[in-house]
Design an enzyme around this catalytic site. Structure first.
Site, PDB file in Angstrom:
ATOM      1  N   ASP A  50       2.324  -4.294  -2.532  1.00  0.00           N
ATOM      2  CA  ASP A  50       1.799  -3.369  -1.531  1.00  0.00           C
ATOM      3  C   ASP A  50       2.948  -2.566  -0.928  1.00  0.00           C
ATOM      4  OD1 ASP A  50       0.374  -2.064   0.454  1.00  0.00           O
ATOM      5  OD2 ASP A  50      -0.818  -3.815   0.966  1.00  0.00           O
ATOM      6  N   HIS A 104      -8.603   1.960  -6.034  1.00  0.00           N
ATOM      7  CA  HIS A 104      -7.882   2.204  -4.779  1.00  0.00           C
ATOM      8  C   HIS A 104      -6.724   3.169  -4.993  1.00  0.00           C
ATOM      9  CE1 HIS A 104      -6.835   1.120  -0.653  1.00  0.00           C
ATOM     10  NE2 HIS A 104      -5.567   1.103  -1.039  1.00  0.00           N
TER      11      HIS A 104
END
Length: 395
Positions: free
Chosen positions: A231, A312
């Protein structure tokens, strides 16, 4: 053979030239066990050697102490919470000022907080619990609602976010007149500093507080979130001028609960299609390495997108926003088995960028069934301070 040689040498017999080991015979003296005096001398030598070894261990220099961690420079054009590397333990703290607070109240409160944060960064805060606690980084930001209430001269882009489909926001966990963030290597340090900040912030009251963490990762690697994916791979550099407005910027905060059990139940291929990246390497589905630029327009022979239209990565791609980027410095949180997730902290000049991205995600992101946004805040991250100009002095 080693044993025979040792006995011959100790008994004083010399080897006869030309004789092999098999031809040599031990004399009567060699066949007898050593005399008591010999045994005593040998025992003495062994005891002396052992004593010397033990003394050597006792006299050995103690291991060198680990070098002290370098202090983080608190003063500067921009606050250390954005210019310094992400430290693994953090706390976000929202404060509300009294309803009759003025600009002078705000400036005085920020000056007091700045003094604490400067001392903490320098390692000079008077608290024995903080011995050896460096490094420490921090930031302070003025909430959008307070800026409007006091009519502060801040960028016009500073405003609360609109409602998004699927939001389940808890007002008690959202907003705040002031947002503070303090980060360190260990939760202990963060907890002690939080005590000092709350004390220095009086008469402001704590609205909400949230601890976060990063998982342990080798130096330079991208941390993973609780879904197991890396991330922060496609982040811009913190020095990117597109993030800043007169050395300040805007923070968008979202507390996002993650249904980790339901997501983990998906096969790995399904997880990767939803994310648009490989689980193990972090590479986009169109690449082979983590830093490869995702090609959101590449297609399979049948015409379908390699990075799915509802992934995403595709829906949050800067290509859909004219290349505009936000700097993400998020943390995981764990408040119990049923409440674990992401503290999304992103910095940008204009939160309209976040609004566009979030609207796309709320509409069709494949991760949406596993996410619940339950808190939100927007705040102006003040420019940095100087010894003669504390945080907020120019407000």
């Amino acid at each position: 053979m080693h044993e025979a040689c040792s006995i011959v040498c100790n008994s004083g017999h010399a080897h006869r030239t030309g004789e092999s080991a098999g031809q040599r015979r031990l004399g009567p003296a060699a066949d007898r066990p050593p005399r008591p005096a010999v045994r005593r001398r040998r025992a003495g030598r062994r005891a002396g050697a052992a004593t010397a070894t033990a003394l050597g261990r006792d006299r050995a220099a103690p291991p060198a102490a680990a070098p002290a961690a370098a202090a983080v420079a608190h003063h500067g054009a921009r606050q250390s919470g954005l210019t310094y590397r992400q430290l693994p333990s953090t706390r976000l703290l929202a404060l509300d000022l009294p309803v009759d607070a003025t600009r002078d109240t705000l400036r005085g409160l920020l000056a007091g907080l700045d003094k604490v944060l400067a001392a903490a960064s320098a390692g000079t805060l008077a608290d024995p619990r903080l011995s050896g606690a460096a490094p420490v980084s921090s930031l302070a930001a003025v909430g959008a609602a307070l800026a409007a209430r006091l009519k502060l001269d801040l960028p016009a882009e500073l405003a609360d976010l609109p409602a998004f489909p699927g939001d389940r926001l808890d007002p008690a966990r959202s907003g705040g007149d002031l947002l503070l963030q303090v980060s360190a290597e260990h939760p202990w340090t963060v907890g002690v500093l939080t005590e000092h900040l709350v004390s220095a912030a009086k008469p402001a009251a704590v609205r909400w507080s949230q601890a976060g963490f990063l998982p342990p990762v080798p130096g330079g690697e991208t941390p993973r979130n609780l879904f197991g994916f890396k991330d922060g791979t496609a982040n811009p550099d913190a020095a990117d001028p597109g993030l800043w407005n007169a050395d300040g910027t805007i923070l968008v905060y979202r507390r996002i609960r993650m249904d980790t059990a339901a997501f983990a139940a998906l096969p790995t291929a399904g997880q990767e299609l939803a994310m648009g990246r490989r689980l193990t390497t972090g590479a986009p589905l169109t690449g082979t390495a983590e830093r490869d630029d995702p090609d959101i327009y590449a297609k399979h022979p049948d015409g379908s997108y390699i990075i799915p239209a509802d992934s995403h990565v595709r829906l949050s791609s800067p290509r859909l926003d004219g290349g505009a980027r936000m700097l993400r410095r998020g943390y995981s949180y764990d408040d119990g088995p049923a409440d674990r997730g992401l503290l999304f902290c992103a910095f940008m000049r204009d939160p309209a960028l976040f609004t566009r991205v979030q609207n796309r995600l709320a509409e069709k992101d494949a991760l949406t069934p596993f996410l619940t946004h339950n808190a939100s805040a927007v705040a102006w991250v003040l420019p940095g301070s100087r010894p003669d100009r504390p945080l907020g002095a120019t407000l």
